[in-house]
Scaffold this motif. Structure first.
Motif, PDB file in Angstrom:
ATOM      1  N   GLY A   1       1.210  -1.077   0.082  1.00  0.00           N
ATOM      2  CA  GLY A   1      -0.661  -0.260   0.101  1.00  0.00           C
ATOM      3  C   GLY A   1       0.950   1.208  -0.096  1.00  0.00           C
ATOM      4  O   GLY A   1       0.463   2.326  -0.980  1.00  0.00           O
ATOM      5  N   GLU A   2       1.981   1.010   0.446  1.00  0.00           N
ATOM      6  CA  GLU A   2       2.703   2.612   1.132  1.00  0.00           C
ATOM      7  C   GLU A   2       3.153   2.695  -0.713  1.00  0.00           C
ATOM      8  O   GLU A   2       3.575   3.724  -1.087  1.00  0.00           O
ATOM      9  CB  GLU A   2       3.842   2.152   2.063  1.00  0.00           C
ATOM     10  CG  GLU A   2       3.222   2.452   3.402  1.00  0.00           C
ATOM     11  CD  GLU A   2       4.117   1.983   4.939  1.00  0.00           C
ATOM     12  OE1 GLU A   2       5.505   1.448   4.101  1.00  0.00           O
ATOM     13  OE2 GLU A   2       3.882   1.869   5.487  1.00  0.00           O
ATOM     14  N   ALA A   3       4.147   1.300  -1.303  1.00  0.00           N
ATOM     15  CA  ALA A   3       4.529   1.491  -2.519  1.00  0.00           C
ATOM     16  C   ALA A   3       3.614   2.248  -3.742  1.00  0.00           C
ATOM     17  O   ALA A   3       3.806   2.489  -4.515  1.00  0.00           O
ATOM     18  CB  ALA A   3       5.270   0.053  -3.051  1.00  0.00           C
ATOM     19  N   LEU A   4       2.942   1.886  -3.187  1.00  0.00           N
ATOM     20  CA  LEU A   4       1.309   2.014  -4.177  1.00  0.00           C
ATOM     21  C   LEU A   4       1.413   3.693  -4.001  1.00  0.00           C
ATOM     22  O   LEU A   4       1.165   4.067  -5.678  1.00  0.00           O
ATOM     23  CB  LEU A   4      -0.241   0.948  -4.847  1.00  0.00           C
ATOM     24  CG  LEU A   4      -0.445   1.412  -5.511  1.00  0.00           C
ATOM     25  CD1 LEU A   4      -0.248   1.556  -6.396  1.00  0.00           C
ATOM     26  CD2 LEU A   4      -2.488   0.629  -5.382  1.00  0.00           C
ATOM     27  N   GLU A   5       1.258   4.535  -2.868  1.00  0.00           N
ATOM     28  CA  GLU A   5       0.579   5.449  -2.733  1.00  0.00           C
ATOM     29  C   GLU A   5       1.667   6.519  -3.618  1.00  0.00           C
ATOM     30  O   GLU A   5       1.603   7.586  -4.127  1.00  0.00           O
ATOM     31  CB  GLU A   5       0.709   5.913  -1.405  1.00  0.00           C
ATOM     32  CG  GLU A   5      -1.599   5.477  -0.955  1.00  0.00           C
ATOM     33  CD  GLU A   5      -2.108   6.073  -1.687  1.00  0.00           C
ATOM     34  OE1 GLU A   5      -2.032   6.649  -2.425  1.00  0.00           O
ATOM     35  OE2 GLU A   5      -3.008   5.208  -2.506  1.00  0.00           O
ATOM     36  N   ARG A   6       3.348   5.640  -3.109  1.00  0.00           N
ATOM     37  CA  ARG A   6       4.204   6.310  -3.763  1.00  0.00           C
ATOM     38  C   ARG A   6       4.508   7.024  -4.879  1.00  0.00           C
ATOM     39  O   ARG A   6       4.792   7.695  -5.452  1.00  0.00           O
ATOM     40  CB  ARG A   6       5.267   5.718  -3.028  1.00  0.00           C
ATOM     41  CG  ARG A   6       7.124   6.866  -3.469  1.00  0.00           C
ATOM     42  CD  ARG A   6       8.054   6.109  -2.626  1.00  0.00           C
ATOM     43  NE  ARG A   6       9.630   6.485  -3.226  1.00  0.00           N
ATOM     44  CZ  ARG A   6      10.273   6.414  -3.576  1.00  0.00           C
ATOM     45  NH1 ARG A   6      10.088   5.364  -4.523  1.00  0.00           N
ATOM     46  NH2 ARG A   6      11.022   6.550  -4.041  1.00  0.00           N
ATOM     47  N   LEU A   7       3.632   5.604  -5.813  1.00  0.00           N
ATOM     48  CA  LEU A   7       3.965   5.662  -6.722  1.00  0.00           C
ATOM     49  C   LEU A   7       3.156   6.201  -7.717  1.00  0.00           C
ATOM     50  O   LEU A   7       3.336   7.309  -8.547  1.00  0.00           O
ATOM     51  CB  LEU A   7       3.654   4.253  -7.614  1.00  0.00           C
ATOM     52  CG  LEU A   7       3.534   4.430  -9.795  1.00  0.00           C
ATOM     53  CD1 LEU A   7       4.945   4.249 -10.162  1.00  0.00           C
ATOM     54  CD2 LEU A   7       3.071   2.658  -9.138  1.00  0.00           C
TER      55      LEU A   7
END
Length: 324
Positions: free
Chosen positions: A60-66
């Motif tokens: 989830g954190e990686a997706l939001e960063r993208l």
């Protein structure tokens, strides 16, 4: 089980954001770490947490960063990597939930690969999944869905009018998933590939479970079928030999499993296969003489696959290519 992450998906080079504190982070080609200078809509974006990361919402954190640094409306393809340790019970539910929540932003998404996890990070049987059905429901325009791992995987019958390719890489594909695909209505699907695996790793499907797919009732556009990597490959071949769906296929793969002369004989005794462009059997356990019979009976068909060398310590022992 692969040792390298995908570098191409959906016909697009795979890129990812650099793991640094630059703002914005630099896009990099996933296969080399070199700069990715392509427009955002001409690459597949790899997103996931750092391998072995066990705390927090890694995906989830990686997706939001993208999505902060790349216009979500330009993202056509996603390659989902690490979402957490399967041995700790972290399942792909976290991926599905995050992608469903982002559906109103990822308006151009056409393709998703769930589980770009290599053997150094996790064996394929340790990749823990949940229900993927909401992903197809949330993205009616999705054209390609590929999944690695089968443990805990669920897919209910769906109606989806855009999907053209569906692949499952697994050492054991649960029977419920096989039945779910067979009971689905997928009028655009042209490519279906299922690594059925072994019962020890949840690959518990049998002829009754394969029947829906083999009837082809919900798959009118299907042109490639792969029922592969099975410890029951001879039974698969026997079922395929009388399956209605085969008449519309251009290519058929029964590779990676325990196919022997018995399965090859079933193919020879069944419906004509001369309309196929390609029949992929290997690696297999079919004798050279039987392969020659197949090739003679199918003169216009490319018959692929080499025999698996016999285990000198366990003569007659047969195994699938991918299990644990």
């Amino acid at each position: 089980m692969p040792h390298q992450h995908l570098d191409v998906f959906h016909g697009l080079p795979v890129c990812e954001l650099a793991e640094d504190d630059d703002d914005p982070p630099a896009p990099l080609l996933a296969d080399s770490g070199r700069p990715c200078d392509l427009p955002a809509d001409q690459v597949a974006w790899r997103v996931g947490g750092a391998p072995y990361e066990e705390e927090g919402d890694a995906f989830g954190e990686a997706l939001e960063r993208l999505l902060r640094h790349v216009d979500p409306a330009l993202v056509k393809a996603l390659v989902v990597g690490w979402w957490g340790p399967g041995w700790e019970g972290t399942r792909s539910d976290v991926v599905v939930s995050a992608l469903v929540a982002a559906a109103d932003r990822l308006t151009a998404l056409e393709a998703v690969f769930v589980g770009d996890i290599v053997s150094e990070e996790s064996e394929i049987s340790w990749i823990e999944h949940g229900d993927l059905t909401p992903l197809l429901t949330a993205y009616p325009g999705l054209r390609r869905l590929e999944v690695r791992g089968g443990s805990g995987l669920r897919l209910d019958p769906v109606e989806h009018h855009a999907l053209t390719a569906l692949r499952f890489e697994s050492g054991g594909l649960p029977s419920g998933v096989v039945r779910g695909v067979g009971a689905s209505t997928l009028p655009a699907l042209r490519h279906l590939e299922m690594w059925l695996g072994v019962s020890h790793y949840s690959g518990d499907s049998g002829p009754g479970d394969w029947a829906g797919v083999l009837s082809g009732a919900g798959l009118p556009a299907l042109r490639h079928l792969g029922l592969q990597n099975s410890e029951r490959q001879d039974e698969v071949a026997a079922a395929v030999a009388t399956a209605p769906v085969v008449a519309r296929l251009e290519s058929l793969s029964l590779s990676m499993g325990t196919l022997s002369d018995a399965g090859a004989e079933a193919l020879l005794s069944g419906q004509p296969l001369t309309h196929l462009r390609e029949l992929d059997l290997g690696p297999h356990y079919v004798s050279e003489a039987m392969v020659e019979r197949l090739r003679a009976a199918l003169p216009g068909v490319r018959v692929l696959g080499e025999p698996e060398p016999e285990n000198r310590y366990h003569p007659g022992y047969r195994y699938v290519q991918i299990s644990e």
